[in-house]
Design an enzyme around this catalytic site. Structure first.
Site, PDB file in Angstrom:
ATOM      1  N   ARG A   1     -35.354  10.843   3.426  1.00 58.38           N
ATOM      2  CA  ARG A   1     -34.623  11.318   2.523  1.00 58.38           C
ATOM      3  C   ARG A   1     -34.516  10.534   1.320  1.00 58.38           C
ATOM      4  O   ARG A   1     -34.424   9.315   1.051  1.00 58.38           O
ATOM      5  CB  ARG A   1     -33.123  11.319   3.119  1.00 58.38           C
ATOM      6  CG  ARG A   1     -31.955  11.949   2.520  1.00 58.38           C
ATOM      7  CD  ARG A   1     -30.577  11.933   3.220  1.00 58.38           C
ATOM      8  NE  ARG A   1     -30.623  12.623   4.497  1.00 58.38           N
ATOM      9  CZ  ARG A   1     -30.107  12.398   5.599  1.00 58.38           C
ATOM     10  NH1 ARG A   1     -29.242  11.375   5.576  1.00 58.38           N
ATOM     11  NH2 ARG A   1     -30.242  12.939   6.713  1.00 58.38           N
TER      12      ARG A   1
ATOM     13  N   ARG B   1     -23.865   6.656   0.452  1.00 64.82           N
ATOM     14  CA  ARG B   1     -24.872   7.430   0.576  1.00 64.82           C
ATOM     15  C   ARG B   1     -25.153   8.107  -1.061  1.00 64.82           C
ATOM     16  O   ARG B   1     -24.476   7.596  -1.971  1.00 64.82           O
ATOM     17  CB  ARG B   1     -24.714   8.473   1.341  1.00 64.82           C
ATOM     18  CG  ARG B   1     -24.454   7.897   2.901  1.00 64.82           C
ATOM     19  CD  ARG B   1     -25.846   7.730   3.584  1.00 64.82           C
ATOM     20  NE  ARG B   1     -25.606   7.099   4.884  1.00 64.82           N
ATOM     21  CZ  ARG B   1     -25.716   8.069   6.142  1.00 64.82           C
ATOM     22  NH1 ARG B   1     -25.913   9.300   5.750  1.00 64.82           N
ATOM     23  NH2 ARG B   1     -25.710   7.460   7.185  1.00 64.82           N
TER      24      ARG B   1
ATOM     25  N   LYS C   1     -21.362   4.989   7.631  1.00 64.10           N
ATOM     26  CA  LYS C   1     -21.649   5.627   6.271  1.00 64.10           C
ATOM     27  C   LYS C   1     -20.419   5.867   5.617  1.00 64.10           C
ATOM     28  O   LYS C   1     -19.621   5.969   5.814  1.00 64.10           O
ATOM     29  CB  LYS C   1     -22.359   6.955   6.808  1.00 64.10           C
ATOM     30  CG  LYS C   1     -21.562   8.122   7.483  1.00 64.10           C
ATOM     31  CD  LYS C   1     -22.555   9.328   7.694  1.00 64.10           C
ATOM     32  CE  LYS C   1     -21.879  10.245   8.869  1.00 64.10           C
ATOM     33  NZ  LYS C   1     -22.902  11.283   9.232  1.00 64.10           N
TER      34      LYS C   1
ATOM     35  N   LYS D   1     -19.344   8.075   1.700  1.00 64.65           N
ATOM     36  CA  LYS D   1     -20.006   9.175   0.845  1.00 64.65           C
ATOM     37  C   LYS D   1     -19.020   9.447  -0.129  1.00 64.65           C
ATOM     38  O   LYS D   1     -17.680   9.269  -0.053  1.00 64.65           O
ATOM     39  CB  LYS D   1     -19.919  10.497   1.767  1.00 64.65           C
ATOM     40  CG  LYS D   1     -20.871  10.428   2.993  1.00 64.65           C
ATOM     41  CD  LYS D   1     -21.021  11.575   3.646  1.00 64.65           C
ATOM     42  CE  LYS D   1     -22.076  11.431   4.879  1.00 64.65           C
ATOM     43  NZ  LYS D   1     -22.135  12.765   5.571  1.00 64.65           N
TER      44      LYS D   1
ATOM     45  N   CYS E   1     -27.448  23.045   9.068  1.00 65.95           N
ATOM     46  CA  CYS E   1     -28.179  21.815   9.282  1.00 65.95           C
ATOM     47  C   CYS E   1     -29.506  21.920   9.825  1.00 65.95           C
ATOM     48  O   CYS E   1     -29.951  23.062  10.282  1.00 65.95           O
ATOM     49  CB  CYS E   1     -27.333  20.821   9.990  1.00 65.95           C
ATOM     50  SG  CYS E   1     -27.229  21.102  11.651  1.00 65.95           S
TER      51      CYS E   1
ATOM     52  N   CYS F   1     -34.095  17.220  14.837  1.00 66.69           N
ATOM     53  CA  CYS F   1     -32.833  16.068  14.777  1.00 66.69           C
ATOM     54  C   CYS F   1     -32.677  15.929  16.359  1.00 66.69           C
ATOM     55  O   CYS F   1     -32.681  16.520  17.326  1.00 66.69           O
ATOM     56  CB  CYS F   1     -31.883  16.896  14.127  1.00 66.69           C
ATOM     57  SG  CYS F   1     -30.255  15.759  14.381  1.00 66.69           S
TER      58      CYS F   1
ATOM     59  N   CYS G   1     -24.325  20.016  16.230  1.00 65.68           N
ATOM     60  CA  CYS G   1     -23.665  18.992  16.806  1.00 65.68           C
ATOM     61  C   CYS G   1     -22.654  18.741  15.964  1.00 65.68           C
ATOM     62  O   CYS G   1     -22.300  19.384  14.855  1.00 65.68           O
ATOM     63  CB  CYS G   1     -24.575  17.528  16.879  1.00 65.68           C
ATOM     64  SG  CYS G   1     -24.387  16.695  15.262  1.00 65.68           S
TER      65      CYS G   1
ATOM     66  N   CYS H   1     -23.193  17.735   9.268  1.00 69.69           N
ATOM     67  CA  CYS H   1     -24.119  17.911   8.144  1.00 69.69           C
ATOM     68  C   CYS H   1     -23.885  19.074   7.521  1.00 69.69           C
ATOM     69  O   CYS H   1     -23.867  18.796   6.101  1.00 69.69           O
ATOM     70  CB  CYS H   1     -25.617  17.772   8.708  1.00 69.69           C
ATOM     71  SG  CYS H   1     -25.918  15.991   9.189  1.00 69.69           S
TER      72      CYS H   1
END
Lengths: 609, 575
Positions: B82, B151, B215, B217, B436, B442, B481, B485
């Site tokens: 990414r 991120r 993470k 954001k 996603c 994934c 899931c 995302c």
């Protein structure tokens, strides 16, 4: 051979009854009966049985007189690459011993040249390797005989049996060379040399029968005791599978090892050996008897405008043309001898011209088959029968065994690369490999026998081994490591593998990863030629690890190379010389000697094709 | 010399990832050795955890798993990579390089993410370094595109407001640079920079050796467009404009999408406003908010580690006070603002600067050539003549931005030649859809998403047409899931994968992104999805108020409850 009144000692009724009986017998029953009759006939009335020259039984051709004299000394030397010659030498040696001869069977590499002077009778069984070269274990003896130090041999009686493949230009060259050189050195040829093609059984047997006959001539003959005769029966094991008597092995598993998107198709085949009694060792090969592709057979018959159902005689059997071309005869491999025979049936000058030009012929033959010839060089004057007479028998295909019997007692695994390519706009299919890939399924049976490879064998458990086997060349090494794992062998091992793409072509990847993790395999290096711009091959990996490779050699490691002969094996050979020269501070010549010495010590073994 | 960062003590045993971080020597671990191992295309789990900080992780083609196992081949390991692309801006030259890398090393497609960047799939281990170096050659990196760090920073991409866009984009880049890990590991491992020997604390003056618990954001929205889903961010910045000039930001904290099926202590949450700050100090504000999470986020249980749980556990006011303490001043009152949608406006628009922008609809953000629609080729040809830039939107679309009036004709010709779509030929539902990646690459996916949503929409379109709703903007989002995302919990219609072919269906988020949706049906397949939505669409068509969005309708008439706090996202267990 079919029994008839004029080719046997039987009358009309006996012939009919015998033929009927023989037809109903399985191969094993026939073998048993052969031995049984030999033994019991002697038991009943030794010496009164009519000699039967065409019998393949081990009965002496002439009824022996009860004479006792000094046995003849017979030396059987073999030059063997794949083990076929060695197998024959041992078998014939045993049979001669049972006839009371003093027999010494030896590899040419183990034969001391100063014993040449003491030779009495010499039998040479020699295969030819590659482009007319002697096999590895014959090179020094061959060179000695051709050299200045070779002694006069006029005290020697000899005969040569050569093994080869008539699709090669220098067919049986090594045998021819030995034959000519022995004659030149003054030796006396007792039986003419016989050059055998891939289906050697009948010709080899005929040669041996003649040799045996000659040896038994004169004063030195011995009586077979009843006991010996009985043991002769036992000496033919019920399980001696061969080209003429293959074992029908059931397919237990068939996997294309290459992942989605690969250019390759490599079949992992697991076969059952249950109740066969077949045994093999790591390094041995499995011979598979294939059948020709039905479509190709049909195209060929059509191109010939022949009747598929027409009966033809092939060897001893009468079968339909379709049957002969499917199961019995070789319709894919072209060779000079076959083309020469064919040329007798056509006035087409092009074929004559081609046969005169060695290079063009070689180029034409490469990758082409009988259908090409039929389409290109007509019109022909042959009929169904004369056509099939020009063809040789369909040979078996040999594949390095990729399993260890210690790990899989009732199974044998092979690793087969499917051969497919295009010539002149028509797709060509490897006879055996695509039969396995396309037409054989789990549950089907495959006709097989084991081909021993005495020159490709594991050393003692403690000895380090370096295995170089890209592509299907990896097969015997899977067998090696399985064997070493089962034995708990402590010796180090190092595998160099390569192919086109890591993702799809890493054959048996998860098995190697496990062996590496468990320490059964010490080192693993891989080269995938098409994963980056510059091509990387196994020899580059060897070069990258030159210092360590040389250290292993100095520690007594045995080097094995298996796979492509024309490119890989040559490149690896050159690389090994470079590595030895550079790491050992040697000149190129010294490095070559070092490698030759390794070869002599059986520490550089190759199974290349 | 920077002081060593000492975290306040916490209850519970640190999670395994905390151990990996502390052992990693600032993100190095044994990545160099793992990448050099030629016997596997994979790397160890341990190194894969670190790999995320480098913007990549190991995946495998799950479609091939069983077959490859039979073939004695390891899983089809490959890396997802990414790019760090603050504000989602790429020059045409950079785009051409991305295109080239995807062809040369990747699976020949480019995926626009929901965070305004792109990712490659299918990159093999031995191509990773070359690929990183080629990215670097056009001044892109992948540092911190994944992992327990800040991120990719999102920024409004609304083409109408060109001056504002430029300014927020620059701020996004500044925040991104400031919060980037300082460890030299990335440059050593991928770009062959010399190993720097210095005191490690100097390497990470903001993060320290343990980085963040999870993470983090940040996104910047410019009203009235909420295309960055500003309330789904750990820090959401809402631009405040006076007299056409950016003066500062309303700050929302503690938004986040992920949850775990079956654990109602996990939930998607909306960011909550804590005040206004002038623009000059915004980078510092972001740093201070992030350090509060660094110090107080849960480092024992990763599923409770996001900032939203820290905020909810400590209380919004307490967290606000702690931030103010670190800033040394207090937030000002929240300034008024209003959003009207989260989506993109497709087709050509003229910006304030007199330049033109074309927003291109890209289904699920997947850029590839398919028969009859060679999108990737088209973009390559445009990049070859384009003098402006490309902007990725938070909705997985792309804007061909800053086209000078004289250059417009040539771009238009290519758009026509390749029949590039502004989405007008699609239903409004499809134009407002997001999915996603999910299967096959994934590792977390429980159900299909990108490969399935388009066909589900086709079936829904039939029902919508029957009810005259084909031009009604309705956001529909699907994830394979519950990690969020595609921000499914903020779709007017949301689907979260439960198992093969089975989804939880959620309804009732607001169209402009200020309300979560609510579960309507659990664990249902396509047949039941269609059967459930049909009567609701019918009713919506008949009973909606003038201009009323679908999400507002279903909450107004009581089909689902309205959820304005993530702690009410799950149904109460009725005893």
């Amino acid at each position: 051979m079919k029994l008839e009144v004029n080719n046997s000692p039987f009358n009309e009724q006996q012939v009919t009854q015998l033929n009927e009986l023989i037809r109903s017998l399985t191969t094993q029953q026939k073998i048993w009966l052969t031995g049984y009759l030999s033994a019991t006939s002697l038991e009943i009335n030794v010496g009164t049985v009519e000699p039967n020259q065409s019998s393949v039984a081990v009965v002496p051709a002439q009824a022996p007189a009860a004479v006792q004299a000094k046995a003849k000394d017979i030396t059987v030397l073999f030059a063997s690459q794949t083990g076929t010659a060695q197998g024959l030498a041992k078998k014939y040696g045993e049979q001669l011993k049972e006839l009371g001869f003093e027999v010494n069977v030896s590899s040419m590499s183990d034969f001391k040249t100063n014993n040449l002077k003491k030779l009495d009778h010499l039998l040479v069984i020699a295969s030819t390797h590659g482009e007319g070269e002697p096999p590895d274990n014959a090179i020094s003896f061959y060179n000695f005989l051709q050299g200045k130090r070779a002694p006069k041999l006029d005290h020697v009686n000899y005969s040569v049996l050569s093994l080869g493949d008539s699709s090669y230009e220098f067919f049986c060259q090594t045998g021819k060379d030995f034959d000519a050189q022995l004659e030149k050195l003054g030796a006396n040829r007792i039986v003419d040399r016989v050059d055998c093609d891939l289906d050697f059984d009948e010709q080899a047997t005929a040669w041996f029968e003649s040799v045996k006959g000659k040896l038994q001539e004169g004063a030195v003959e011995q009586t077979l005791s009843e006991k010996e005769a009985a043991s002769t029966v036992l000496a033919i094991p019920a399980t001696e599978y061969s080209r003429n008597n293959p074992f029908h092995a059931e397919v237990l598993e068939k996997i294309n090892l290459n992942g989605e998107g690969s250019n390759k198709e490599t079949i992992h085949l697991e076969l059952s050996l249950e109740e066969s009694g077949l045994t093999y060792e790591p390094g041995d090969s499995l011979a598979i008897l294939p059948t020709n592709n039905e479509n190709l057979v049909n195209s060929l018959i059509q191109a010939l405008s022949f009747d598929a159902n027409k009966s033809v005689t092939v060897g001893e059997n009468v079968v339909s043309l379709q049957e002969a071309l499917t199961n019995v005869l070789d319709i894919t491999t072209l060779s000079k001898p076959v083309l020469e025979k064919i040329s007798e049936f056509t006035a087409n000058n092009e074929l004559q011209e081609l046969l005169q030009n060695r290079d063009e012929l070689k180029q034409y033959i490469y990758g082409r088959d009988l259908l090409d010839v039929v389409e290109k060089f007509g019109p022909f004057t042959w009929d169904e029968q004369s056509f099939v007479t020009t063809l040789r028998k369909l040979p078996s295909r040999q594949y390095s065994i990729s399993s260890s019997q210690a790990a899989y007692p009732e199974e044998v695994h092979v690793t087969i690369g499917a051969v497919r390519y295009e010539v002149d706009g028509r797709q060509r299919l490897g006879v055996c490999s695509t039969e396995i890939a396309d037409r054989i399924e789990v549950g089907d049976k495959v006709r097989v026998y084991v081909q021993q490879s005495p020159n490709f064998k594991l050393p003692s458990d403690e000895t380090p081994i370096i295995m170089i086997g890209p592509g299907t060349g990896i097969a015997p090494f899977r067998s090696f490591i399985q064997e070493r794992e089962e034995r708990g062998a402590q010796g180090k091992s190092w595998l160099f593998f390569g192919d086109q793409h890591f993702v799809t072509d890493f054959l048996y990847q998860t098995e190697w990863q496990r062996w590496l993790k468990d320490g059964v395999l010490t080192k693993l290096n891989v080269a995938f030629s098409r994963d980056q711009e510059e091509k990387v091959y196994v020899q580059h990996k060897i070069e990258q690890h030159a210092q360590e490779v040389y250290e292993w050699l100095q520690q007594g490691a045995v080097v094995y190379v298996c796979g492509d002969k024309d490119h890989m094996a040559k490149d690896v050979h050159e690389t090994l010389i470079n590595v030895i020269a550079k790491q050992g501070n040697k000149s190129k010549e010294e490095a070559e000697e070092y490698l030759t010495e390794l070869k002599a010590q059986k520490r550089y073994q190759r199974d290349v094709y | 010399m920077v002081e060593k960062i000492v975290l306040p003590p916490q209850e519970g045993k640190p999670s395994d990832v905390e151990e990996i971080k502390i052992e990693s020597n600032y993100l190095r671990g044994s990545l160099v050795e793992s990448m050099a191992d030629e016997t596997s295309a994979g790397i160890s789990d341990w190194d894969n955890r670190l790999m995320k900080f480098h913007g990549s992780y190991l995946q495998d083609d799950r479609d091939q798993r069983l077959e490859r196992e039979r073939k004695k081949l390891e899983p089809a390991y490959q890396f997802m990579v990414r790019v760090r692309m603050p504000g989602g801006v790429s020059t045409p030259q950079q785009w051409l390089k991305l295109d080239e890398i995807s062809e040369k090393y990747g699976n020949k497609t480019i995926k626009l993410t929901t965070r305004q960047t792109i990712q490659f799939h299918g990159i093999l281990k031995w191509n990773m370094k070359k690929q990183m170096q080629e990215l670097n050659s056009v001044l892109f990196d992948t540092y911190a595109a994944c992992g327990d760090v800040n991120r990719n920073v999102m920024s409004n991409s609304n083409p109408h407001q060109s001056q504002l866009h430029q300014e927020t984009f620059e701020l996004a880049a500044k925040i991104s640079e400031h919060l980037l890990p300082r460890s030299n590991a990335y440059y050593e491992i991928w770009l062959d920079k010399e190993k720097v020997v210095d005191t490690q604390e100097e390497q990470e003056p903001i993060y320290g050796e343990l980085y963040l618990p999870r993470k983090f954001k940040i996104g910047i929205a410019v009203p009235p467009t909420n295309d960055v889903d500003v309330f789904s961010q750990d820090i959401g910045l809402i631009a405040v404009v006076e007299n056409d000039e950016l003066i500062g930001f309303n700050v929302a904290i503690g938004g986040g999408m992920g949850m775990t099926h079956g654990d109602t202590a996990t939930y998607p949450q909306l960011g909550r406003l804590i005040g206004y700050v002038p623009k000059d100090d915004i980078v510092n504000v972001c740093e201070k908010i992030m350090t509060v999470q660094r110090d107080y986020g849960n480092r024992s249980v990763r599923k409770y580690a996001r900032f939203k749980y820290t905020v909810d556990r400590l209380g919004l006011d307490n967290v606000k006070k702690e931030i103010e303490k670190r800033l040394g001043y207090e937030f000002e009152e929240v300034r008024p603002y209003s959003f009207d949608h989260t989506g993109d406006r497709y087709g050509w628009v003229e910006g304030e600067n007199g330049k033109y922008h074309f927003t291109l609809f890209i289904q699920n953000g997947r850029i590839k050539d398919i028969e009859g629609y060679p999108l990737k080729t088209a973009l390559r040809e445009i990049a070859l003549i384009h003098k402006g830039e490309f902007r990725m939107t938070g909705n997985q679309n792309m804007i061909i931005a800053n086209v000078a009036p004289r250059a417009k004709k040539k771009i238009e010709e290519l758009i026509e030649k390749y029949n590039l779509t502004d989405g007008k030929n699609y239903s409004a539902l499809r134009r407002n859809s997001m999915a996603c990646v999910a299967l096959p690459t994934c590792g977390l996916a429980m159900a299909e998403s990108e490969r399935y949503l388009p066909s589900l929409i086709t079936k829904l379109e039939t029902i919508l047409e029957e009810n005259g709703l084909q031009e009604q903007d309705i956001t529909i989002r699907m994830t394979g899931c519950p990690n969020g995302c595609a921000r499914a919990a903020m779709g007017e219609i949301g689907f979260i994968g439960k198992g093969p072919g089975k989804y939880n269906m959620y309804l009732g988020a607001s169209h402009e992104g200020s309300r979560l949706n609510k579960i309507y049906k659990e664990n249902i397949g396509e047949e039941e999805i269609l059967a459930s939505l049909q009567p609701i669409f019918e009713r919506y068509a008949k009973e909606r108020l003038d201009g009323e969005y679908f999400g507002d309708f279903v909450t107004r008439v009581g089909i689902v409850e309205a959820v304005t706090d993530g702690r009410d996202f799950h149904n109460k267990v009725t005893v």
